[in-house]
Write a protein that holds these residues in place. Structure first.
Motif, PDB file in Angstrom:
ATOM      1  N   ILE A 146       0.860  -1.187   0.000  1.00 50.35           N
ATOM      2  CA  ILE A 146       0.000   0.000   0.000  1.00 50.35           C
ATOM      3  C   ILE A 146       0.896   1.236   0.000  1.00 50.35           C
ATOM      4  CG2 ILE A 146      -1.827   1.224   1.258  1.00 50.35           C
ATOM      5  CD1 ILE A 146      -2.138  -1.682   2.722  1.00 50.35           C
ATOM      6  N   ASN A 147       0.676   2.133  -0.952  1.00 53.09           N
ATOM      7  CA  ASN A 147       1.392   3.420  -0.969  1.00 53.09           C
ATOM      8  C   ASN A 147       0.528   4.449  -1.693  1.00 53.09           C
ATOM      9  OD1 ASN A 147       1.646   2.735  -3.652  1.00 53.09           O
ATOM     10  ND2 ASN A 147       3.876   2.849  -3.717  1.00 53.09           N
ATOM     11  N   ARG A 148       1.095   5.586  -2.006  1.00 56.24           N
ATOM     12  CA  ARG A 148       0.304   6.644  -2.648  1.00 56.24           C
ATOM     13  C   ARG A 148      -0.184   6.230  -4.028  1.00 56.24           C
ATOM     14  NH1 ARG A 148       0.587  11.518  -0.063  1.00 56.24           N
ATOM     15  NH2 ARG A 148       2.172  11.708   1.580  1.00 56.24           N
ATOM     16  N   THR A 149       0.593   5.407  -4.720  1.00 56.85           N
ATOM     17  CA  THR A 149       0.192   4.950  -6.049  1.00 56.85           C
ATOM     18  C   THR A 149      -0.892   3.895  -5.975  1.00 56.85           C
ATOM     19  OG1 THR A 149       2.445   5.390  -6.826  1.00 56.85           O
ATOM     20  CG2 THR A 149       1.035   4.039  -8.236  1.00 56.85           C
ATOM     21  N   TYR A 150      -0.782   3.012  -4.978  1.00 57.34           N
ATOM     22  CA  TYR A 150      -1.759   1.943  -4.760  1.00 57.34           C
ATOM     23  C   TYR A 150      -2.295   2.063  -3.334  1.00 57.34           C
ATOM     24  CZ  TYR A 150       0.580   0.105  -8.910  1.00 57.34           C
ATOM     25  OH  TYR A 150       1.114  -0.041 -10.164  1.00 57.34           O
ATOM     26  N   PRO A 151      -3.221   3.015  -3.110  1.00 55.86           N
ATOM     27  CA  PRO A 151      -3.642   3.331  -1.736  1.00 55.86           C
ATOM     28  C   PRO A 151      -4.762   2.462  -1.173  1.00 55.86           C
ATOM     29  CG  PRO A 151      -4.675   4.845  -3.271  1.00 55.86           C
ATOM     30  CD  PRO A 151      -3.799   3.950  -4.098  1.00 55.86           C
ATOM     31  N   GLU A 152      -5.314   1.559  -1.981  1.00 52.25           N
ATOM     32  CA  GLU A 152      -6.482   0.795  -1.537  1.00 52.25           C
ATOM     33  C   GLU A 152      -6.152  -0.105  -0.347  1.00 52.25           C
ATOM     34  OE1 GLU A 152      -9.624  -2.558  -3.255  1.00 52.25           O
ATOM     35  OE2 GLU A 152      -8.078  -1.722  -4.551  1.00 52.25           O
ATOM     36  N   ILE A 153      -7.019  -0.081   0.654  1.00 53.66           N
ATOM     37  CA  ILE A 153      -6.907  -0.990   1.795  1.00 53.66           C
ATOM     38  C   ILE A 153      -8.227  -1.755   1.929  1.00 53.66           C
ATOM     39  CG2 ILE A 153      -5.246   0.437   3.049  1.00 53.66           C
ATOM     40  CD1 ILE A 153      -7.556   1.364   4.853  1.00 53.66           C
ATOM     41  N   PRO A 154      -8.195  -2.951   2.491  1.00 54.34           N
ATOM     42  CA  PRO A 154      -9.441  -3.700   2.699  1.00 54.34           C
ATOM     43  C   PRO A 154     -10.395  -2.942   3.626  1.00 54.34           C
ATOM     44  CG  PRO A 154      -7.535  -5.141   2.914  1.00 54.34           C
ATOM     45  CD  PRO A 154      -7.013  -3.739   2.858  1.00 54.34           C
ATOM     46  N   ASP A 155     -11.670  -3.123   3.408  1.00 54.59           N
ATOM     47  CA  ASP A 155     -12.675  -2.461   4.242  1.00 54.59           C
ATOM     48  C   ASP A 155     -12.559  -2.874   5.706  1.00 54.59           C
ATOM     49  OD1 ASP A 155     -13.695  -1.216   1.997  1.00 54.59           O
ATOM     50  OD2 ASP A 155     -15.234  -2.751   1.648  1.00 54.59           O
ATOM     51  N   TYR A 157      -9.852  -3.220   7.414  1.00 54.32           N
ATOM     52  CA  TYR A 157      -8.724  -2.602   8.110  1.00 54.32           C
ATOM     53  C   TYR A 157      -9.186  -1.316   8.800  1.00 54.32           C
ATOM     54  CZ  TYR A 157      -5.194  -5.537   5.758  1.00 54.32           C
ATOM     55  OH  TYR A 157      -4.423  -6.582   5.319  1.00 54.32           O
ATOM     56  N   PRO A 158      -8.826  -1.110  10.051  1.00 58.28           N
ATOM     57  CA  PRO A 158      -9.177   0.152  10.719  1.00 58.28           C
ATOM     58  C   PRO A 158      -8.319   1.297  10.199  1.00 58.28           C
ATOM     59  CG  PRO A 158      -7.789  -1.173  12.144  1.00 58.28           C
ATOM     60  CD  PRO A 158      -8.092  -2.027  10.950  1.00 58.28           C
ATOM     61  N   GLY A 159      -8.803   2.517  10.377  1.00 59.47           N
ATOM     62  CA  GLY A 159      -8.020   3.680   9.970  1.00 59.47           C
ATOM     63  C   GLY A 159      -8.176   4.022   8.504  1.00 59.47           C
ATOM     64  N   GLN A 160      -7.252   4.862   8.008  1.00 57.95           N
ATOM     65  CA  GLN A 160      -7.281   5.348   6.639  1.00 57.95           C
ATOM     66  C   GLN A 160      -6.066   4.856   5.863  1.00 57.95           C
ATOM     67  OE1 GLN A 160     -10.006   7.069   5.636  1.00 57.95           O
ATOM     68  NE2 GLN A 160     -10.776   6.800   7.738  1.00 57.95           N
ATOM     69  N   SER A 161      -6.139   4.968   4.537  1.00 56.64           N
ATOM     70  CA  SER A 161      -5.055   4.488   3.688  1.00 56.64           C
ATOM     71  C   SER A 161      -3.680   5.018   4.080  1.00 56.64           C
ATOM     72  CB  SER A 161      -5.351   4.820   2.223  1.00 56.64           C
ATOM     73  OG  SER A 161      -6.431   4.041   1.744  1.00 56.64           O
ATOM     74  N   PRO A 162      -3.532   6.341   4.339  1.00 57.25           N
ATOM     75  CA  PRO A 162      -2.190   6.845   4.687  1.00 57.25           C
ATOM     76  C   PRO A 162      -1.566   6.175   5.908  1.00 57.25           C
ATOM     77  CG  PRO A 162      -3.639   8.664   4.123  1.00 57.25           C
ATOM     78  CD  PRO A 162      -4.505   7.441   4.199  1.00 57.25           C
ATOM     79  N   ASP A 163      -2.423   5.596   6.769  1.00 57.11           N
ATOM     80  CA  ASP A 163      -1.889   4.882   7.931  1.00 57.11           C
ATOM     81  C   ASP A 163      -1.083   3.651   7.523  1.00 57.11           C
ATOM     82  OD1 ASP A 163      -3.315   6.705   9.479  1.00 57.11           O
ATOM     83  OD2 ASP A 163      -5.062   5.380   9.624  1.00 57.11           O
ATOM     84  N   TYR A 164      -1.270   3.193   6.282  1.00 55.81           N
ATOM     85  CA  TYR A 164      -0.659   1.944   5.832  1.00 55.81           C
ATOM     86  C   TYR A 164       0.371   2.150   4.722  1.00 55.81           C
ATOM     87  CZ  TYR A 164      -4.516  -0.150   8.440  1.00 55.81           C
ATOM     88  OH  TYR A 164      -5.391  -0.507   9.437  1.00 55.81           O
ATOM     89  N   TYR A 165       0.651   3.382   4.355  1.00 61.30           N
ATOM     90  CA  TYR A 165       1.595   3.622   3.260  1.00 61.30           C
ATOM     91  C   TYR A 165       2.943   2.957   3.523  1.00 61.30           C
ATOM     92  CZ  TYR A 165      -1.452   7.071   0.967  1.00 61.30           C
ATOM     93  OH  TYR A 165      -2.489   7.694   0.312  1.00 61.30           O
ATOM     94  N   ASN A 166       3.487   2.375   2.440  1.00 64.30           N
ATOM     95  CA  ASN A 166       4.793   1.706   2.482  1.00 64.30           C
ATOM     96  C   ASN A 166       4.825   0.548   3.479  1.00 64.30           C
ATOM     97  OD1 ASN A 166       6.033   3.360   0.484  1.00 64.30           O
ATOM     98  ND2 ASN A 166       6.235   4.987   2.025  1.00 64.30           N
ATOM     99  N   THR A 167       3.702  -0.154   3.552  1.00 63.47           N
ATOM    100  CA  THR A 167       3.626  -1.410   4.295  1.00 63.47           C
ATOM    101  C   THR A 167       2.945  -2.437   3.394  1.00 63.47           C
ATOM    102  OG1 THR A 167       1.443  -1.064   5.319  1.00 63.47           O
ATOM    103  CG2 THR A 167       3.373  -0.124   6.459  1.00 63.47           C
ATOM    104  N   SER A 168       2.967  -3.678   3.810  1.00 64.58           N
ATOM    105  CA  SER A 168       2.364  -4.728   2.997  1.00 64.58           C
ATOM    106  C   SER A 168       0.929  -5.000   3.428  1.00 64.58           C
ATOM    107  CB  SER A 168       3.185  -6.015   3.121  1.00 64.58           C
ATOM    108  OG  SER A 168       3.025  -6.562   4.423  1.00 64.58           O
ATOM    109  N   TYR A 169       0.210  -5.696   2.574  1.00 64.47           N
ATOM    110  CA  TYR A 169      -1.083  -6.234   2.963  1.00 64.47           C
ATOM    111  C   TYR A 169      -0.866  -7.290   4.038  1.00 64.47           C
ATOM    112  CZ  TYR A 169      -3.850  -4.095  -0.760  1.00 64.47           C
ATOM    113  OH  TYR A 169      -4.514  -3.200  -1.562  1.00 64.47           O
ATOM    114  N   GLY A 170      -1.941  -7.605   4.733  1.00 65.64           N
ATOM    115  CA  GLY A 170      -1.898  -8.644   5.749  1.00 65.64           C
ATOM    116  C   GLY A 170      -2.360  -8.127   7.089  1.00 65.64           C
ATOM    117  N   SER A 171      -3.409  -8.744   7.623  1.00 63.70           N
ATOM    118  CA  SER A 171      -3.857  -8.356   8.962  1.00 63.70           C
ATOM    119  C   SER A 171      -2.841  -8.776  10.013  1.00 63.70           C
ATOM    120  CB  SER A 171      -5.212  -8.993   9.275  1.00 63.70           C
ATOM    121  OG  SER A 171      -5.132 -10.407   9.201  1.00 63.70           O
TER     122      SER A 171
END
Length: 330
Positions: A146-155, A157-171
């Protein structure tokens, strides 16, 4: 060996003994027939010892190398040693140029490695990440990120996309025993490495994963589990599964043998097509779709060297990679 344990557990002997145990009735005066009781106890103990011994033997089993030669396939890379063997073949599947990589490892729990970029900070190319594992003979791209280019997060996941930038998918995210994320109330979908090798989980809790003594994890979208327990589970109604795209799919034949299907971008491949191909050709225990598209990467040692070279992709940055390595201490 896998069948042997199951067969013994389900055998008429054990079922009969259990049935006999339940059938024991007290004699007049409330006492059991001591001899019969001792026989039942002894028989059950012997059965438990046999099952335990077979279970231990199964855990130590090293399955033979799975050898496959695709029709009209060209071998582009090959390597053999006492601990690692692989063959990379290029072929056409439904008008798509693909690479099929067959990997055998003596001890996958020690020979699979994960390397990731700095959590929450940046991404890195697979080649740059692989420099940290000089014994890596094959490298493929790993988790979606997840980053600015691919900001989508699963519904979920708590929080907003920027909370996950430059991290991987996976709960649940772990690298070399370090927990990087643990969303306890969000089901996990992905691949897990522990001492026994690689396993796939679809919709389990982080608590369930932790009980397996995990070492590292890789993850992507929730519906990226394609095959489970030898059965296809791909969601054919999912739009992403019907898109033709570059793919990297990891499949498990047994504890020691794995297949990587890399579908290139000359026309791309649907996940449904890839699942059908894997089922018909390899009938794997499980298969999981890792990140793909421009993130796809397949690197392997060049012939006669221990230097990684790109077979396909690898130009774009990823968050993590999955490495198949030689054992440095047999």
């Amino acid at each position: 060996m896998l069948c042997a344990v199951s067969d013994i557990i389900k055998s008429e002997t054990i079922e009969g003994e259990i049935s006999n145990w339940k059938a024991l009735r007290p004699r007049e005066g409330g006492s059991y027939m001591i001899k019969d009781l001792c026989k039942e106890v002894l028989c059950l103990l012997l059965c438990l010892i046999v099952v335990g011994a077979l279970h231990g033997a199964m855990a130590d089993t090293v399955f033979a190398r799975y050898v496959w030669k695709g029709e009209k396939a060209k071998t582009v890379r090959q390597y053999e040693s006492d601990s690692l063997c692989y063959t990379i073949q290029r072929l056409q599947i439904k008008q798509t140029t693909c690479y099929v990589t067959n990997v055998w490892m003596k001890d996958p729990g020690r020979q699979v490695r994960k390397v990731n970029a700095l959590w929450g900070e940046h991404l890195a190319t697979p080649a740059a990440l692989a420099k940290r594992v000089p014994e890596a003979a094959i490298v493929i791209n790993g988790s979606g990120y997840i980053n600015r280019t691919y900001p989508e997060i699963p519904d979920s996941y708590p929080g907003q996309s920027p909370d996950y930038y430059n991290t991987s998918y996976g709960s649940f995210v772990m690298t070399d025993g370090e927990i990087l994320r643990n969303l306890e109330d969000v089901p996990f979908y992905g691949v897990v490495l522990n001492a026994d090798g690689l396993s796939m989980y679809a919709g389990v809790s982080s608590e369930d994963i932790l009980e397996t003594d995990p070492i590292s994890t890789w993850s992507f979208y929730d519906k990226c589990a394609l095959i489970e327990n030898y059965e296809p589970i791909v969601d054919t109604a999912w739009d992403f599964a019907q898109h033709k795209a570059t793919r990297t799919i990891l499949a498990c034949i047994d504890r020691n043998n794995y297949v990587v299907l890399t579908a290139t971008n000359n026309s791309g491949m649907r996940l449904t097509t890839a699942t059908d191909y894997l089922m018909e050709t390899f009938h794997p225990v499980w298969a999981f779709n890792l990140d793909g598209g421009p993130s796809s990467a397949l690197l392997a040692w060049k012939k006669g060297t221990q230097r990684l070279g790109a077979v396909f992709g690898g130009e774009k940055k990823d968050f993590d990679i999955l490495c198949f390595c030689v054992l440095t201490d047999n």
